[in-house]
Design an enzyme around this catalytic site. Structure first.
Site, mmCIF file in Angstrom:
data_model
loop_
_atom_site.group_PDB
_atom_site.id
_atom_site.type_symbol
_atom_site.label_atom_id
_atom_site.label_comp_id
_atom_site.label_asym_id
_atom_site.label_seq_id
_atom_site.Cartn_x
_atom_site.Cartn_y
_atom_site.Cartn_z
ATOM 1 C CB SER A 99 -5.042 43.415 12.142
ATOM 2 O OG SER A 99 -4.708 42.079 12.479
ATOM 3 C CE LYS A 100 -4.282 42.385 5.337
ATOM 4 N NZ LYS A 100 -4.223 42.798 3.927
#
Length: 511
Positions: free
Chosen positions: A259-260
RNA sequence: GGCCCGUUCGUCUAGGGGUUAGGACGCAUCCCUUUCACGGAUGAAACACGGGUUCGAUUCCCGUACGGGCUACCA
């Protein structure tokens, strides 16, 4: 039939590295097949639209060299517009066509009503078994439906999924995948705001744009069943694209997909370029700004989920195009391995020509205020390229090639500095001042002769020269640095070393 | 929960009914070098488990476990 593939991101923020890999695989496939690589922007969710995201996506693709043949921006093409918000009317028309064909219907249930149903019923699904108890054109009287539509009341159009059908997909990566339509819900196709959902827009656009292969992330596999039903509903099944669902990129450690937020968490980039969000929390450092070469990022990403079929590891874009094949894409998710990404970058820096590296170092040197020639930067590149991982390392690890030594390795200096050392260094300074020619090999020869004549050992002298030049025991060969820096600079640094050494000596005596 | 997908060294992966299960990153040791790297050599390190099928399964089939995705008027 010609190969036409599309990369279709949503402009909801920075382009995630997984998206970049999807773009890469689409690009490689297109180029290998002599096909067309299309960039389409899927901005049908007005709530999630982020200004600047589209420009970011385009800049990222350009940085990596994955230039679209058709698409938004200035890429041209005759199948536009390529931004879905600009195609709104098209989707509306097709949604109505599906209603007329009996494969879709109007639904008036409000989001709140549906939410309540979900609360009341476990696993509530809007489908063949429940749709009769809901508020839609399948159950409401004709005139009631017309009245509602004419009154401007909000409505959506839903896909009418007939039960007891088998949907069979032949995925290029996963092989046969089957779904039972009875388990599928009546997906919303057209939202109350008049915009299509992904499902409708995707099918209409892929059809109209004559997309031949859909290469996308695995998260789309479950909804592919709906997509097949849509192709059938429109009567487009004969020209339906082939599907290939890519494995996901997983977190370096722990569970779940990358994920970011993992970028900050693990101290590594997960976006191609830096992104300046509304908040610090929503801002990210990119591979580019970290000091990666785009070729290295591409190579790393290519091998994350695909292999060439032999033991090669290093590929430039053309070689990737040549070697790529969908059959060699793995099925399982791949953990993001930053150590390997770093290794690729190091390899590409090592292999790069000095003047190419110089052009990459230029902005970094300018930023530091170092006023040097391109030729000098190329020299630095040659000296340092086997000792760096990232581009900024050239000016950081190798700062002493641009400015005076800031830090001396005092432990080493103490070890090497004795009573007579100052005199030796002064004599070396004279030697340096007179050496002809001032060139690495001969300088080295002269110093070694000097060492011998004085009855010293190389280990007594060479570390001192290194310390004088770099302050540290790491770095390029001593005489290469000496030549790069120049005779006067070398002499000056020898003076400074004497100061440092004597200071150390007197404080040691004093204590 | 339901549906779908997956599972070979720590990681990325090759392989495929009988192999010393191969490569790469990382790690360790050594060589090169009176620096650090680079480079070279060597080493430790894997077929999730249980049933079948078979003369023989890591490979084929079925389960189980574990992991992942989807399950929105998001994509």
């Amino acid at each position: 039939m010609s190969v036409r593939v599309r990369f279709a991101p949503s402009p909801t923020g920075a382009l995630h590295i997984g998206g970049v890999r999807t773009a890469l695989y689409n690009y490689l496939f297109a180029k290998q097949q002599g096909g067309t690589f299309i960039l389409r922007i899927e901005d049908t969710d007005q709530n999630r639209y982020v200004p600047g995201a589209e420009a970011y996506i385009i800049e990222s693709l350009k940085w990596l060299g994955l230039t679209p043949d058709e698409g938004v921006g200035d890429f041209g093409g005759t199948f536009g517009p390529y931004r879905q918000s600009d195609r709104k009317d098209i989707y509306h028309k097709y949604a109505l066509e599906l209603v007329e064909r009996g494969h879709a219907y109007y639904a008036f249930d409000t989001p709140e009503e549906l939410e309540q149903r979900r609360q009341e019923t476990d696993n509530f699904t809007y489908h063949f078994a429940t749709r009769n108890g809901l508020s839609n054109s399948l159950v409401l009287p004709q005139d009631e439906v017309h009245a509602r539509l004419n009154s401007g009341a909000p409505y959506v159009i839903r896909l009418k999924v007939e039960p007891d059908q088998e949907i069979h997909i032949r995925d290029l990566i996963r092989g046969d995948v089957r779904f039972q339509s009875s388990e599928l819900d009546d997906k919303v196709l057209l939202k109350a705001d008049g915009m299509p959902t992904y499902h409708l827009a995707n099918i209409v656009d892929d059809h109209l744009m004559q997309i031949s292969h859909v290469i996308r992330g695995e998260e789309w596999l479950p909804s592919t069943a709906h997509h097949v039903l849509l192709y059938r509903g429109f009567g487009w099944e004969d020209t339906m694209p082939q599907f290939a669902h890519l494995p996901l990129i997983l977190k370096p450690v722990g569970n779940g997909k990358l994920s970011k937020r993992d970028g900050a968490k693990f101290g590594m980039p997960v976006f191609p370029l830096s992104w300046e969000g509304e908040t610090a929390d929503d801002s990210f450092t990119g591979f580019r700004e970290t000091g990666f070469l785009p070729e290295a990022v591409l190579n790393f990403l290519a091998l994350l989920g695909w292999h060439p079929g032999d033991d090669r590891e290093l590929f430039n874009l053309d070689e990737l195009i040549d070697a790529f094949s969908v059959e060699h894409i793995s099925k399982g998710g791949a953990r993001f391995d930053y150590e390997k990404a770093k290794w690729f970058n190091q390899k590409y820096i090592q292999a790069a020509e000095n003047d190419i590296l110089a052009s990459h170092i230029r902005p970094l040197a300018d930023e530091k205020g170092y006023r040097v020639s391109d030729a000098y930067l190329a020299t630095v590149a040659g000296l340092m390229k086997e000792r760096v991982t990232f581009l900024p390392d050239f000016v950081e690890k190798g700062y002493y090639l641009f400015e005076p030594v800031l830090d001396y390795d005092l432990d080493m200096l103490q070890k090497k500095w004795q009573d007579g050392t100052a005199q030796v260094v002064r004599e070396l300074k004279t030697l340096v001042a007179e050496a002809m020619p001032y060139e690495s090999a001969s300088l080295e020869q002269a110093v070694k002769t000097f060492i011998q004549e004085k009855g010293l050992k190389p280990g007594d002298v060479l570390p001192l020269l290194r310390l004088a030049l770099a302050g540290t025991m790491q770095g390029p060969a001593v005489f290469d640095m000496a030549v790069a820096l120049g005779r006067d600079e070398f002499a000056g640094r020898l003076d400074l070393l004497v100061q440092q050494g004597e200071k150390l000596l007197s404080s040691a005596v004093g204590s």
